[in-house]
Design a protein around this motif. Structure first.
Motif, PDB file in Angstrom:
ATOM      1  N   ASP A  51       0.622  -1.116  -0.076  1.00  0.00           N
ATOM      2  CA  ASP A  51      -0.042  -0.061   0.033  1.00  0.00           C
ATOM      3  C   ASP A  51       0.819   1.381   0.026  1.00  0.00           C
ATOM      4  N   GLY A  52       0.140   2.367   0.349  1.00  0.00           N
ATOM      5  CA  GLY A  52       1.064   3.724   0.432  1.00  0.00           C
ATOM      6  C   GLY A  52       1.998   3.826   1.479  1.00  0.00           C
ATOM      7  N   GLY A  53       2.115   3.029   2.244  1.00  0.00           N
ATOM      8  CA  GLY A  53       2.849   3.155   3.298  1.00  0.00           C
ATOM      9  C   GLY A  53       4.051   2.135   3.256  1.00  0.00           C
ATOM     10  N   GLY A  54       3.772   0.964   2.065  1.00  0.00           N
ATOM     11  CA  GLY A  54       4.832   0.127   2.220  1.00  0.00           C
ATOM     12  C   GLY A  54       4.489  -1.089   2.857  1.00  0.00           C
ATOM     13  N   PHE A  55       3.357  -1.224   3.246  1.00  0.00           N
ATOM     14  CA  PHE A  55       2.998  -2.490   4.075  1.00  0.00           C
ATOM     15  C   PHE A  55       2.442  -3.371   3.176  1.00  0.00           C
ATOM     16  N   ASP A  56       2.620  -4.525   3.667  1.00  0.00           N
ATOM     17  CA  ASP A  56       1.874  -5.862   2.669  1.00  0.00           C
ATOM     18  C   ASP A  56       0.505  -5.973   2.764  1.00  0.00           C
ATOM     19  N   ILE A  57      -0.326  -5.701   1.814  1.00  0.00           N
ATOM     20  CA  ILE A  57      -1.674  -5.728   1.775  1.00  0.00           C
ATOM     21  C   ILE A  57      -2.257  -7.096   2.291  1.00  0.00           C
ATOM     22  N   LEU A  58      -1.654  -8.158   1.788  1.00  0.00           N
ATOM     23  CA  LEU A  58      -2.356  -9.300   2.125  1.00  0.00           C
ATOM     24  C   LEU A  58      -2.386  -9.685   3.723  1.00  0.00           C
ATOM     25  N   SER A  59      -0.958  -9.118   4.391  1.00  0.00           N
ATOM     26  CA  SER A  59      -0.768  -9.660   5.757  1.00  0.00           C
ATOM     27  C   SER A  59      -1.767  -8.701   6.546  1.00  0.00           C
ATOM     28  N   ARG A  60      -2.062  -7.559   6.113  1.00  0.00           N
ATOM     29  CA  ARG A  60      -2.998  -6.432   6.771  1.00  0.00           C
ATOM     30  C   ARG A  60      -4.453  -6.971   6.675  1.00  0.00           C
ATOM     31  N   LEU A  61      -4.846  -7.533   5.494  1.00  0.00           N
ATOM     32  CA  LEU A  61      -6.005  -8.055   5.098  1.00  0.00           C
ATOM     33  C   LEU A  61      -6.271  -9.338   6.134  1.00  0.00           C
ATOM     34  N   MET A  62      -5.352 -10.050   6.297  1.00  0.00           N
ATOM     35  CA  MET A  62      -5.490 -11.353   7.187  1.00  0.00           C
ATOM     36  C   MET A  62      -5.646 -10.927   8.720  1.00  0.00           C
ATOM     37  N   THR A  63      -4.909  -9.896   9.067  1.00  0.00           N
ATOM     38  CA  THR A  63      -5.042  -9.439  10.548  1.00  0.00           C
ATOM     39  C   THR A  63      -6.324  -8.709  10.725  1.00  0.00           C
ATOM     40  N   GLY A  64      -6.606  -7.891   9.758  1.00  0.00           N
ATOM     41  CA  GLY A  64      -7.892  -7.306   9.916  1.00  0.00           C
ATOM     42  C   GLY A  64      -9.221  -8.147   9.877  1.00  0.00           C
ATOM     43  N   ALA A  65      -8.967  -9.361   9.327  1.00  0.00           N
ATOM     44  CA  ALA A  65     -10.405 -10.309   9.288  1.00  0.00           C
ATOM     45  C   ALA A  65     -10.375 -10.713  10.812  1.00  0.00           C
ATOM     46  N   ARG A  66      -9.401 -10.984  11.549  1.00  0.00           N
ATOM     47  CA  ARG A  66      -9.576 -11.333  12.822  1.00  0.00           C
ATOM     48  C   ARG A  66     -10.209 -10.233  13.591  1.00  0.00           C
ATOM     49  N   LEU A  67     -10.010  -9.217  13.512  1.00  0.00           N
ATOM     50  CA  LEU A  67     -10.548  -7.940  14.468  1.00  0.00           C
ATOM     51  C   LEU A  67     -11.895  -7.906  13.826  1.00  0.00           C
ATOM     52  N   VAL A  68     -12.277  -8.133  12.781  1.00  0.00           N
ATOM     53  CA  VAL A  68     -13.452  -7.872  11.968  1.00  0.00           C
ATOM     54  C   VAL A  68     -14.698  -8.905  12.817  1.00  0.00           C
ATOM     55  N   LEU A  69     -13.977 -10.142  12.773  1.00  0.00           N
ATOM     56  CA  LEU A  69     -15.020 -11.324  13.179  1.00  0.00           C
ATOM     57  C   LEU A  69     -15.156 -11.308  14.753  1.00  0.00           C
ATOM     58  N   LEU A  70     -13.973 -10.559  15.539  1.00  0.00           N
ATOM     59  CA  LEU A  70     -14.240 -10.385  16.862  1.00  0.00           C
ATOM     60  C   LEU A  70     -15.266  -9.570  17.255  1.00  0.00           C
ATOM     61  N   ILE A  71     -15.094  -8.369  16.687  1.00  0.00           N
ATOM     62  CA  ILE A  71     -16.096  -7.391  16.816  1.00  0.00           C
ATOM     63  C   ILE A  71     -17.466  -7.583  16.297  1.00  0.00           C
ATOM     64  N   GLY A  72     -17.739  -8.262  15.314  1.00  0.00           N
ATOM     65  CA  GLY A  72     -18.907  -8.725  14.607  1.00  0.00           C
ATOM     66  C   GLY A  72     -19.683 -10.159  15.428  1.00  0.00           C
ATOM     67  N   LEU A  73     -18.728 -10.879  15.795  1.00  0.00           N
ATOM     68  CA  LEU A  73     -19.484 -12.009  16.858  1.00  0.00           C
ATOM     69  C   LEU A  73     -19.691 -11.661  18.234  1.00  0.00           C
ATOM     70  N   LEU A  74     -18.827 -10.855  18.868  1.00  0.00           N
ATOM     71  CA  LEU A  74     -18.978 -10.566  20.267  1.00  0.00           C
ATOM     72  C   LEU A  74     -20.031  -9.421  20.170  1.00  0.00           C
ATOM     73  N   SER A  75     -20.234  -8.550  19.370  1.00  0.00           N
ATOM     74  CA  SER A  75     -21.304  -7.407  19.394  1.00  0.00           C
ATOM     75  C   SER A  75     -22.571  -8.085  19.148  1.00  0.00           C
ATOM     76  N   VAL A  76     -22.723  -9.001  18.464  1.00  0.00           N
ATOM     77  CA  VAL A  76     -23.908  -9.791  17.934  1.00  0.00           C
ATOM     78  C   VAL A  76     -24.309 -10.654  19.040  1.00  0.00           C
ATOM     79  N   GLY A  77     -23.041 -11.478  19.567  1.00  0.00           N
ATOM     80  CA  GLY A  77     -23.609 -12.144  20.758  1.00  0.00           C
ATOM     81  C   GLY A  77     -24.137 -11.617  21.791  1.00  0.00           C
ATOM     82  N   THR A  78     -23.502 -10.288  22.194  1.00  0.00           N
ATOM     83  CA  THR A  78     -23.847  -9.317  23.225  1.00  0.00           C
ATOM     84  C   THR A  78     -25.251  -9.076  23.293  1.00  0.00           C
ATOM     85  N   ALA A  79     -25.397  -8.652  21.791  1.00  0.00           N
ATOM     86  CA  ALA A  79     -27.206  -7.983  21.602  1.00  0.00           C
ATOM     87  C   ALA A  79     -27.989  -9.049  21.657  1.00  0.00           C
ATOM     88  N   ALA A  80     -27.756 -10.192  21.442  1.00  0.00           N
ATOM     89  CA  ALA A  80     -28.411 -11.436  21.342  1.00  0.00           C
ATOM     90  C   ALA A  80     -28.902 -11.940  22.869  1.00  0.00           C
TER      91      ALA A  80
END
Length: 269
Positions: A51-80
């Motif tokens: 990307d524009g900072g010289g970071f590997d895009i795939l590595s950041r996507l893989m790390t971001g997927a973990r955070l996305v699932l964490l927030i998605g599952l925990l927030s919906v689990g709490t709401a349920a």
């Protein structure tokens, strides 16, 4: 194809889950360290480029997927966990408790995730937990309404009325008769809500309200790529595609579960 939505949704979500699981233990490069020149095309060293900072895009996507699932599952689990019992109580109550719960859910509907995140960020600062609390609170009313409507429908059945007249405690009726019968529709709502939570998290991350400054979330990647949108559109394409795949997977899975579990929507064979 009756179950095509279910199959496609499962495949798309499996890709996101697999990326998150693999990214927990291994990434091609350190997602928080510069790994090459700026804005490089895909290559054997950087499968999706940098990307524009010289970071590997795939590595950041893989790390971001973990955070996305964490927030998605925990927030919906709490709401349920909050909304489903409240909706069942509202559906089984014929007096003021049910009306208070229903009106409280209506009031909470007036506070979307973005507004709640801004309020929490002003008080606590922008963080992952700020986004999680905001998305969870904004998701509670949907579970309350659906659980209440489904409970009212089940309460009208003769066997539930007979159980109530026979003196069986309400908590036993809720556990043995109400919850098993409304579980399918709640499962569909949970799947759809995870997709909404993922989209909300991306929007909050884009605004800087959902994570720290160093966390490689998909929304943050989109914000950082907006300056190269015309000169290097692929830098923004990959996180945008990741958000679309995760959200579409949840929605297709929810539609597939609805078609599978609701006999009125099944195709005649």
């Amino acid at each position: 194809m009756r179950r095509s939505n279910l199959v496609f949704g499962t495949i798309l979500l499996s890709m996101v889950v697999l990326a998150a699981l693999v990214g927990t233990f291994w990434t091609p490069h350190d997602p928080q360290a510069i790994s090459g020149p700026r804005i490089q095309p895909p290559s054997p060293a950087h499968w999706l480029g940098t990307d524009g900072g010289g970071f590997d895009i795939l590595s950041r996507l893989m790390t971001g997927a973990r955070l996305v699932l964490l927030i998605g599952l925990l927030s919906v689990g709490t709401a349920a966990a909050v909304g489903i019992p409240a909706g069942i109580v509202a559906g089984m109550s014929r007096g003021w408790p049910g009306r208070i719960i229903a009106r409280g859910a209506d009031i909470l509907y007036g506070f979307p995730a973005l507004l709640l995140a801004i309020l929490f960020a002003a008080a606590l600062g922008g963080s992952t937990w700020t986004a999680l609390m905001a998305i969870a609170l904004s998701s509670i009313p949907a579970f309350v309404r659906i659980a209440r409507a489904a409970t009212l429908q089940v309460m009208g059945q003769a066997y539930v009325e007979a159980a109530r007249l026979s003196g069986i405690p309400r908590r036993h009726i809720a556990r043995r008769h109400i919850l098993p019968n409304i579980a399918p529709v709640l499962g569909v709502q949970a799947s759809v809500s995870v997709g909404i939570a993922i989209l909300a998290e991306a929007g909050l991350s884009y605004l800087g309200l959902a994570s720290g400054s160093d966390d490689p979330t998909w929304g943050r990647m989109l914000r950082e790529a907006q300056d190269q949108l015309f000169s290097a559109p692929m830098v923004a394409f990959w996180p945008g595609m990741a958000i679309a795949v995760a959200t579409m997977g949840c929605n297709l899975l929810g539609d597939g579960l609805r078609d599978l579990l609701d006999p009125r929507l099944r195709e005649l064979t």
